[in-house]
Design a protein around this motif. Structure first.
Motif, PDB file in Angstrom:
ATOM      1  N   ARG A 184       0.826  -1.209   0.000  1.00 35.95           N
ATOM      2  CA  ARG A 184       0.000   0.000   0.000  1.00 35.95           C
ATOM      3  C   ARG A 184       0.865   1.266   0.000  1.00 35.95           C
ATOM      4  O   ARG A 184       0.527   2.262  -0.642  1.00 35.95           O
ATOM      5  CB  ARG A 184      -0.930  -0.019   1.213  1.00 35.95           C
ATOM      6  CG  ARG A 184      -2.052  -1.045   1.102  1.00 35.95           C
ATOM      7  CD  ARG A 184      -2.905  -1.082   2.357  1.00 35.95           C
ATOM      8  NE  ARG A 184      -3.915  -2.117   2.285  1.00 35.95           N
ATOM      9  CZ  ARG A 184      -5.118  -1.957   1.726  1.00 35.95           C
ATOM     10  NH1 ARG A 184      -5.443  -0.798   1.176  1.00 35.95           N
ATOM     11  NH2 ARG A 184      -5.982  -2.952   1.711  1.00 35.95           N
ATOM     12  N   GLU A 185       1.978   1.208   0.730  1.00 33.53           N
ATOM     13  CA  GLU A 185       2.870   2.361   0.762  1.00 33.53           C
ATOM     14  C   GLU A 185       3.527   2.575  -0.600  1.00 33.53           C
ATOM     15  O   GLU A 185       3.644   3.726  -1.071  1.00 33.53           O
ATOM     16  CB  GLU A 185       3.937   2.143   1.842  1.00 33.53           C
ATOM     17  CG  GLU A 185       4.949   3.270   1.973  1.00 33.53           C
ATOM     18  CD  GLU A 185       4.306   4.600   2.348  1.00 33.53           C
ATOM     19  OE1 GLU A 185       4.904   5.645   2.019  1.00 33.53           O
ATOM     20  OE2 GLU A 185       3.204   4.611   2.947  1.00 33.53           O
ATOM     21  N   TYR A 203       2.254   1.702  -3.430  1.00 37.22           N
ATOM     22  CA  TYR A 203       1.188   2.182  -4.316  1.00 37.22           C
ATOM     23  C   TYR A 203       0.949   3.677  -4.109  1.00 37.22           C
ATOM     24  O   TYR A 203       0.761   4.434  -5.079  1.00 37.22           O
ATOM     25  CB  TYR A 203      -0.104   1.404  -4.051  1.00 37.22           C
ATOM     26  CG  TYR A 203      -1.330   2.030  -4.673  1.00 37.22           C
ATOM     27  CD1 TYR A 203      -1.506   2.036  -6.052  1.00 37.22           C
ATOM     28  CD2 TYR A 203      -2.296   2.661  -3.877  1.00 37.22           C
ATOM     29  CE1 TYR A 203      -2.622   2.638  -6.631  1.00 37.22           C
ATOM     30  CE2 TYR A 203      -3.408   3.251  -4.452  1.00 37.22           C
ATOM     31  CZ  TYR A 203      -3.564   3.236  -5.830  1.00 37.22           C
ATOM     32  OH  TYR A 203      -4.663   3.829  -6.401  1.00 37.22           O
ATOM     33  N   ARG A 204       0.977   4.136  -2.847  1.00 34.82           N
ATOM     34  CA  ARG A 204       0.756   5.559  -2.553  1.00 34.82           C
ATOM     35  C   ARG A 204       1.821   6.422  -3.227  1.00 34.82           C
ATOM     36  O   ARG A 204       1.503   7.449  -3.841  1.00 34.82           O
ATOM     37  CB  ARG A 204       0.760   5.764  -1.038  1.00 34.82           C
ATOM     38  CG  ARG A 204       0.362   7.166  -0.596  1.00 34.82           C
ATOM     39  CD  ARG A 204       0.532   7.322   0.894  1.00 34.82           C
ATOM     40  NE  ARG A 204       1.939   7.254   1.268  1.00 34.82           N
ATOM     41  CZ  ARG A 204       2.793   8.259   1.152  1.00 34.82           C
ATOM     42  NH1 ARG A 204       2.406   9.426   0.641  1.00 34.82           N
ATOM     43  NH2 ARG A 204       4.052   8.120   1.526  1.00 34.82           N
ATOM     44  N   LEU A 205       3.080   5.974  -3.140  1.00 34.92           N
ATOM     45  CA  LEU A 205       4.168   6.719  -3.778  1.00 34.92           C
ATOM     46  C   LEU A 205       4.065   6.661  -5.299  1.00 34.92           C
ATOM     47  O   LEU A 205       4.337   7.650  -5.994  1.00 34.92           O
ATOM     48  CB  LEU A 205       5.515   6.158  -3.317  1.00 34.92           C
ATOM     49  CG  LEU A 205       5.853   6.381  -1.841  1.00 34.92           C
ATOM     50  CD1 LEU A 205       7.140   5.651  -1.475  1.00 34.92           C
ATOM     51  CD2 LEU A 205       5.990   7.872  -1.539  1.00 34.92           C
ATOM     52  N   LYS A 217      -8.457   1.903  -7.818  1.00 35.46           N
ATOM     53  CA  LYS A 217      -9.392   2.693  -7.015  1.00 35.46           C
ATOM     54  C   LYS A 217     -10.578   1.850  -6.557  1.00 35.46           C
ATOM     55  O   LYS A 217     -11.004   1.935  -5.391  1.00 35.46           O
ATOM     56  CB  LYS A 217      -9.871   3.884  -7.836  1.00 35.46           C
ATOM     57  CG  LYS A 217     -10.844   4.791  -7.090  1.00 35.46           C
ATOM     58  CD  LYS A 217     -11.279   5.952  -7.969  1.00 35.46           C
ATOM     59  CE  LYS A 217     -12.293   6.830  -7.229  1.00 35.46           C
ATOM     60  NZ  LYS A 217     -12.744   7.984  -8.077  1.00 35.46           N
ATOM     61  N   LEU A 240       1.314   6.330  -7.086  1.00 34.39           N
ATOM     62  CA  LEU A 240       0.209   7.172  -7.514  1.00 34.39           C
ATOM     63  C   LEU A 240       0.564   8.660  -7.393  1.00 34.39           C
ATOM     64  O   LEU A 240       0.188   9.483  -8.249  1.00 34.39           O
ATOM     65  CB  LEU A 240      -1.033   6.862  -6.675  1.00 34.39           C
ATOM     66  CG  LEU A 240      -2.341   7.522  -7.100  1.00 34.39           C
ATOM     67  CD1 LEU A 240      -2.718   7.099  -8.513  1.00 34.39           C
ATOM     68  CD2 LEU A 240      -3.465   7.179  -6.128  1.00 34.39           C
ATOM     69  N   LYS A 241       1.318   9.014  -6.343  1.00 32.46           N
ATOM     70  CA  LYS A 241       1.724  10.402  -6.133  1.00 32.46           C
ATOM     71  C   LYS A 241       2.619  10.907  -7.265  1.00 32.46           C
ATOM     72  O   LYS A 241       2.505  12.060  -7.705  1.00 32.46           O
ATOM     73  CB  LYS A 241       2.450  10.509  -4.792  1.00 32.46           C
ATOM     74  CG  LYS A 241       2.917  11.916  -4.455  1.00 32.46           C
ATOM     75  CD  LYS A 241       3.648  11.929  -3.129  1.00 32.46           C
ATOM     76  CE  LYS A 241       4.162  13.335  -2.810  1.00 32.46           C
ATOM     77  NZ  LYS A 241       4.912  13.361  -1.521  1.00 32.46           N
TER      78      LYS A 241
END
Length: 385
Positions: A351-352, A354-356, A377, A358-359
């Motif tokens: 998840r971490e 993925y967050r980076l 999403k 996507l950012k």
């Protein structure tokens, strides 16, 4: 001078000596069990050509009692013979035919006629039991015409044996409920109520760990998926269910297997990744000025490979295209960083990452990878599982 012994071998022209050798060869040929079938004995050399082998055989041993009333052989008499041709397992590309004279009898006690029993012949088809078993096993992996060519039987007979064997397997074979269950939709040809064959989306259920297909049902509605899941021998044994991004499958699993962990497999995410890459590639190719005899875009199969999989010359070619088309480099980097998510040690790490990812996602590529972003999403919970 050479002296000849009085015990020399007789000359080859001696007819008695030739007859002795011929009879010896014939005796050896008859002793050889060409068929290896109980109840049959070969009494002559087989007739063989390029496509077939015909073997003449006789039945033995003598029967001891009437099969109906069990009386001894004094109560019945021979009632003529009837020739019968039976197919046997092929030898290579040659079909094998057995020519048998079936002896008939008449019993005066029960007043019935009967034939000399022959256990190796199938009751329904004029072929040996071992040929029927050969067709059954081959029909599971080969088309009907090919099995017919190998066995010498007609297409109709092959289909009858296949249908009978398939029904037997459906009635007798039971798979254990898997720990990791796979559900997916596949298109297969099925027959409707009028007997017409057409393509239809079917539900396929697999055992992921064993690599087995355990069910194929002609339909994939929510109710049909529910019924197939309830039909599992031990639904509580299922710990993980692997699916594509299908709302019908998801609803059925939540109702019937609420305890199972649902996972969206990487294959369907990879398909959306490849679709995004292809959109970028095609968009850049359409915008490029075309010149005769000159390539306008990088090869698709080269772009889809992971960097670590590329050979030195392939990597050099790819870098050339990256220099010419900077957006290709951006798209390739997006894919590389996305696939690193699956090599995470835990769902939290994934998840971490993925967050980076996507950012740092390039704004100019969001439309090309819209389906991939929507999948994360809407199905992120099950992807990260």
């Amino acid at each position: 001078m050479i002296a000849f012994s009085h015990h020399s071998e007789p000359e080859a022209s001696d007819p008695s000596h030739q007859q002795e050798h011929q009879s010896s060869f014939a005796a050896e040929a008859i002793l050889y069990d060409y068929l290896n079938l109980p109840g049959l004995r070969v009494n002559s050399q087989p007739d063989e050509d390029e496509f077939s082998i015909r073997v003449k055989a006789e039945q033995f041993p003598k029967i001891e009692s009437c099969p109906d009333c069990s009386c001894d052989d004094e109560r019945w008499k021979r009632n003529g013979t009837r020739p019968q041709v039976i197919r046997d397992v092929p030898r290579g590309l040659q079909s094998v035919y057995l020519e048998i004279k079936r002896q008939s009898y008449y019993c005066s006690l029960c007043q019935k006629s009967f034939q000399h029993p022959l256990s190796i012949v199938h009751d329904q088809w004029r072929m040996t039991e071992r040929l029927v078993n050969y067709v059954r096993s081959l029909s599971l992996i080969r088309p009907t015409r090919e099995v017919s060519l190998f066995s010498g039987a007609s297409n109709k007979t092959i289909r009858e044996i296949m249908t009978e064997h398939r029904q037997y397997l459906d009635d007798t074979v039971r798979f254990d409920t898997p720990r990791v269950l796979g559900l997916d939709g596949v298109f297969a040809r099925v027959k409707d109520e009028q007997g017409k064959s057409k393509k239809k989306e079917c539900l396929i259920i697999t055992d992921i760990e064993e690599g087995l297909r355990i069910d194929l049902h002609p339909g994939i509605t929510i109710q049909e998926v529910r019924d197939r899941l309830r039909a599992l021998s031990d639904p509580k044994r299922v710990e993980i269910v692997v699916i594509d991004m299908s709302t019908a499958l998801l609803a059925a699993i939540r109702e019937v297997l609420p305890h199972a962990v649902i996972v969206v497999d990487l294959f369907h995410i990879q398909a959306k990744i490849n679709d995004g890459l292809d959109r970028v590639r095609l968009r850049l190719r359409r915008a490029a000025a075309r010149k005769k005899g000159q390539l306008t875009m990088c090869r698709r199969e080269l772009l889809r490979k992971r960097r670590a999989q590329l050979k030195p010359d392939e990597l050099k070619e790819l870098e050339m295209w990256f220099d010419l088309k900077p957006e290709l480099r951006q798209a390739s980097n997006v894919v590389e960083e996305c696939l690193k998510i699956w090599h995470s040690s835990s769902s939290k790490t994934a998840r971490e990452r993925y967050r980076l990812w996507l950012k740092n996602f390039p704004l100019n590529l969001r439309k090309d990878f819209e389906e991939l972003l929507s999948a994360f999403k809407n199905w992120g919970e099950y992807i990260f599982n």
